[in-house]
Design a protein around this motif. Structure first.
Motif, PDB file in Angstrom:
ATOM      1  N   PHE A 226      80.884   4.440  49.624  1.00 16.78           N
ATOM      2  CA  PHE A 226      79.834   5.218  48.957  1.00 16.78           C
ATOM      3  C   PHE A 226      80.084   5.409  47.461  1.00 16.78           C
ATOM      4  CE2 PHE A 226      79.716   7.114  53.422  1.00 16.78           C
ATOM      5  CZ  PHE A 226      78.827   6.140  53.859  1.00 16.78           C
ATOM      6  N   GLU A 227      81.362   5.585  47.074  1.00 15.16           N
ATOM      7  CA  GLU A 227      81.623   5.830  45.649  1.00 15.16           C
ATOM      8  C   GLU A 227      81.821   4.519  44.887  1.00 15.16           C
ATOM      9  OE1 GLU A 227      84.756   8.782  45.179  1.00 15.16           O
ATOM     10  OE2 GLU A 227      83.869   9.854  46.880  1.00 15.16           O
ATOM     11  N   GLU A 228      82.723   3.651  45.393  1.00  7.26           N
ATOM     12  CA  GLU A 228      83.007   2.418  44.654  1.00  7.26           C
ATOM     13  C   GLU A 228      81.874   1.410  44.770  1.00  7.26           C
ATOM     14  OE1 GLU A 228      86.745   0.496  45.517  1.00  7.26           O
ATOM     15  OE2 GLU A 228      87.779   2.438  45.342  1.00  7.26           O
ATOM     16  N   ARG A 229      81.390   1.205  45.992  1.00  7.38           N
ATOM     17  CA  ARG A 229      80.434   0.120  46.206  1.00  7.38           C
ATOM     18  C   ARG A 229      78.986   0.563  46.298  1.00  7.38           C
ATOM     19  NH1 ARG A 229      83.030  -4.925  46.736  1.00  7.38           N
ATOM     20  NH2 ARG A 229      85.197  -4.475  46.218  1.00  7.38           N
ATOM     21  N   ARG A 230      78.745   1.879  46.359  1.00  8.22           N
ATOM     22  CA  ARG A 230      77.377   2.417  46.414  1.00  8.22           C
ATOM     23  C   ARG A 230      76.567   1.822  47.563  1.00  8.22           C
ATOM     24  NH1 ARG A 230      77.305   6.727  42.760  1.00  8.22           N
ATOM     25  NH2 ARG A 230      78.656   6.176  41.046  1.00  8.22           N
ATOM     26  N   ILE A 231      77.204   1.723  48.717  1.00  5.27           N
ATOM     27  CA  ILE A 231      76.498   1.215  49.892  1.00  5.27           C
ATOM     28  C   ILE A 231      75.652   2.346  50.477  1.00  5.27           C
ATOM     29  CG2 ILE A 231      76.796   0.161  52.187  1.00  5.27           C
ATOM     30  CD1 ILE A 231      77.727  -1.567  49.730  1.00  5.27           C
ATOM     31  N   HIS A 232      74.450   2.014  50.924  1.00  6.50           N
ATOM     32  CA  HIS A 232      73.558   3.032  51.465  1.00  6.50           C
ATOM     33  C   HIS A 232      74.072   3.512  52.828  1.00  6.50           C
ATOM     34  CE1 HIS A 232      69.974   5.170  52.585  1.00  6.50           C
ATOM     35  NE2 HIS A 232      69.430   4.903  51.410  1.00  6.50           N
ATOM     36  N   PRO A 233      74.178   4.849  53.014  1.00  3.71           N
ATOM     37  CA  PRO A 233      74.697   5.365  54.293  1.00  3.71           C
ATOM     38  C   PRO A 233      73.933   4.846  55.512  1.00  3.71           C
ATOM     39  CG  PRO A 233      74.528   7.145  52.683  1.00  3.71           C
ATOM     40  CD  PRO A 233      73.916   5.932  52.041  1.00  3.71           C
ATOM     41  N   ALA A 234      72.626   4.629  55.371  1.00  2.00           N
ATOM     42  CA  ALA A 234      71.839   4.145  56.512  1.00  2.00           C
ATOM     43  C   ALA A 234      72.282   2.736  56.926  1.00  2.00           C
ATOM     44  CB  ALA A 234      70.356   4.146  56.155  1.00  2.00           C
ATOM     45  N   VAL A 235      72.700   1.917  55.948  1.00  2.00           N
ATOM     46  CA  VAL A 235      73.173   0.558  56.234  1.00  2.00           C
ATOM     47  C   VAL A 235      74.483   0.627  57.025  1.00  2.00           C
ATOM     48  CG1 VAL A 235      74.104  -1.553  55.154  1.00  2.00           C
ATOM     49  CG2 VAL A 235      72.025  -0.486  54.243  1.00  2.00           C
ATOM     50  N   VAL A 236      75.373   1.507  56.562  1.00  2.00           N
ATOM     51  CA  VAL A 236      76.679   1.669  57.218  1.00  2.00           C
ATOM     52  C   VAL A 236      76.484   2.132  58.654  1.00  2.00           C
ATOM     53  CG1 VAL A 236      78.850   2.963  57.153  1.00  2.00           C
ATOM     54  CG2 VAL A 236      77.810   2.154  55.023  1.00  2.00           C
ATOM     55  N   GLN A 237      75.573   3.081  58.816  1.00  2.00           N
ATOM     56  CA  GLN A 237      75.321   3.639  60.141  1.00  2.00           C
ATOM     57  C   GLN A 237      74.681   2.597  61.054  1.00  2.00           C
ATOM     58  OE1 GLN A 237      72.564   6.895  60.255  1.00  2.00           O
ATOM     59  NE2 GLN A 237      73.513   7.776  62.079  1.00  2.00           N
ATOM     60  N   TRP A 238      73.701   1.875  60.521  1.00  2.00           N
ATOM     61  CA  TRP A 238      72.976   0.891  61.326  1.00  2.00           C
ATOM     62  C   TRP A 238      73.920  -0.213  61.815  1.00  2.00           C
ATOM     63  CZ3 TRP A 238      70.882  -4.242  59.975  1.00  2.00           C
ATOM     64  CH2 TRP A 238      70.097  -4.763  61.007  1.00  2.00           C
ATOM     65  N   LEU A 239      74.867  -0.627  60.967  1.00  2.00           N
ATOM     66  CA  LEU A 239      75.791  -1.701  61.338  1.00  2.00           C
ATOM     67  C   LEU A 239      76.978  -1.192  62.158  1.00  2.00           C
ATOM     68  CD1 LEU A 239      75.704  -3.620  57.958  1.00  2.00           C
ATOM     69  CD2 LEU A 239      74.861  -4.503  60.142  1.00  2.00           C
ATOM     70  N   GLY A 240      77.072   0.119  62.326  1.00  2.00           N
ATOM     71  CA  GLY A 240      78.143   0.691  63.149  1.00  2.00           C
ATOM     72  C   GLY A 240      79.523   0.513  62.545  1.00  2.00           C
ATOM     73  N   ILE A 241      79.607   0.524  61.213  1.00  2.00           N
ATOM     74  CA  ILE A 241      80.903   0.354  60.549  1.00  2.00           C
ATOM     75  C   ILE A 241      81.760   1.592  60.791  1.00  2.00           C
ATOM     76  CG2 ILE A 241      82.040   0.125  58.298  1.00  2.00           C
ATOM     77  CD1 ILE A 241      79.449  -1.398  57.413  1.00  2.00           C
ATOM     78  N   THR A 242      83.029   1.380  61.141  1.00  2.00           N
ATOM     79  CA  THR A 242      83.919   2.492  61.403  1.00  2.00           C
ATOM     80  C   THR A 242      85.215   2.284  60.621  1.00  2.00           C
ATOM     81  OG1 THR A 242      84.946   3.806  63.164  1.00  2.00           O
ATOM     82  CG2 THR A 242      84.824   1.437  63.533  1.00  2.00           C
ATOM     83  N   SER A 243      86.169   3.197  60.778  1.00  2.00           N
ATOM     84  CA  SER A 243      87.406   3.078  60.011  1.00  2.00           C
ATOM     85  C   SER A 243      88.589   3.535  60.855  1.00  2.00           C
ATOM     86  CB  SER A 243      87.323   3.929  58.747  1.00  2.00           C
ATOM     87  OG  SER A 243      87.133   5.286  59.091  1.00  2.00           O
ATOM     88  N   ILE A 244      89.782   3.093  60.465  1.00  2.00           N
ATOM     89  CA  ILE A 244      91.010   3.536  61.141  1.00  2.00           C
ATOM     90  C   ILE A 244      91.979   4.057  60.095  1.00  2.00           C
ATOM     91  CG2 ILE A 244      90.942   2.154  63.266  1.00  2.00           C
ATOM     92  CD1 ILE A 244      92.574   0.011  61.799  1.00  2.00           C
ATOM     93  N   SER A 245      92.743   5.064  60.484  1.00  2.00           N
ATOM     94  CA  SER A 245      93.729   5.665  59.588  1.00  2.00           C
ATOM     95  C   SER A 245      95.150   5.296  59.979  1.00  2.00           C
ATOM     96  CB  SER A 245      93.583   7.186  59.590  1.00  2.00           C
ATOM     97  OG  SER A 245      92.251   7.537  59.264  1.00  2.00           O
TER      98      SER A 245
END
Ligand code: ZN
Length: 312
Positions: A127-146
């Motif tokens: 969201f900050e570096e790449r300015r990707i739209h949250p709806a796109v992230v949500q629609w594609l089901g992108i997740t993260s691991i710590s």
């Protein structure tokens, strides 16, 4: 690396090397991957063990061809050639080839991406570096691991952490694979990782179900550019880390042209790999009678994602 080892790689049959790089060699000729070629103008001289294009003047030997086609450095291209042809180099142990290649553990991967969460690294990057739209992230089901997470239910290899996880789905939304994108700062960690042995497929195929007849489809070189294109309201799919277009990929483009009269677009990255992908896609488009429009980025931007991030 020793001199005699380099000579050994230079002596690898040029047509065999070309074949491993995905060129279709017929009667000592192939379509030239270095310019938009519709009649094979790349010639192989078996006696000299060299190739030469009579249109764009690309020429060289096996190492040179591997470097130009894969974008690798001299040393990396030598290692790749050695691995592919089972040549043992003194400074380099060939990568151990898995005895049997297992398909990705899709059921396990499905659980990994079932409930998407975005950690602080993921939110900062997307969201900050790449300015990707949250709806796109949500629609594609992108997740993260710590924390480092296995690619299989029973252990190795691991997705490094912190990473984004990109689910690769087919046109119907069925999970095919999961690719990680490392967000940490450790040196020597590969930026992208797939479970080993798993085939690298096109990303964003779900988009095709939403593609209307006659609509434009942008072809991007990597997942993050694809996310930026989608955020800009364009329909896009990614050919990740594309060094070579596979015949299945061309078949997919042909079917889109048939079914949906799709017009293809590309913002080529401003580097050699980007130009190469553009030329490969242009060759493919010519082959299937499709239209590929080259969109130009404004001066000073190396790829669409960088331009997009600077816009908002
Ligand atoms: Zn050429």
């Amino acid at each position: 690396m020793e001199r005699y080892e380099i000579d050994k790689l230079r002596a690898l049959p040029i047509e065999g090397v070309a074949d491993r790089l995905g060129l279709k060699v017929k009667k000592h000729k192939a379509l030239c991957p270095f310019h938009a070629d519709s009649h094979p103008s790349l010639s192989f001289h078996v006696g000299h063990n060299t190739y030469k294009c009579f249109v764009c003047d690309a020429h060289g030997g096996p190492i040179d061809l591997s470097m130009k086609l894969t974008g690798k450095s001299f040393i990396e291209a030598c290692k790749w050639l050695a691995d592919e042809h089972n040549v043992i180099l003194t400074e380099w142990k060939p990568a151990e080839k898995p005895k049997k290649e297992y398909p990705p553990d899709v059921e396990y991967l499905g659980r990994l991406v079932a409930h998407p969460v975005l950690n602080a690294d993921a939110r900062r990057f997307l969201f900050e570096e790449r300015r990707i739209h949250p709806a796109v992230v949500q629609w594609l089901g992108i997740t993260s691991i710590s924390v480092a997470t296995p690619c299989w239910r029973n252990g190795k290899p691991y997705y490094d952490a912190p990473s984004l996880l990109f689910p690769y789905r087919d046109r119907n939304g069925r999970l095919m694979n999961v690719q990680s994108r490392y967000l940490g700062r450790k040196e020597g960690v590969p930026r992208f990782r797939f479970p080993s042995g798993a085939e690298c497929r096109i990303y964003g195929l779900q988009v095709l179900e939403r593609l209307k007849t006659g609509e434009g489809l942008w072809l991007s070189e990597g997942v993050t550019d694809c996310l930026a294109l989608l955020s800009s309201g364009r329909k896009a799919i990614a050919i990740p880390g594309a060094t070579l277009l596979k015949p299945e990929d061309v078949k997919l483009l042909a079917s889109l042209r048939e079914e949906k009269k799709t017009v293809f677009h590309i913002f080529p990255d401003k580097d050699e790999a980007g130009e190469r992908l553009y030329r490969q896609l242009l060759n493919a488009a010519n082959e299937i009678g499709a239209c590929l429009i080259k969109d130009e980025l404004p001066e000073g931007y190396k790829d669409f994602g960088q331009w997009w991030a600077s816009q908002i």
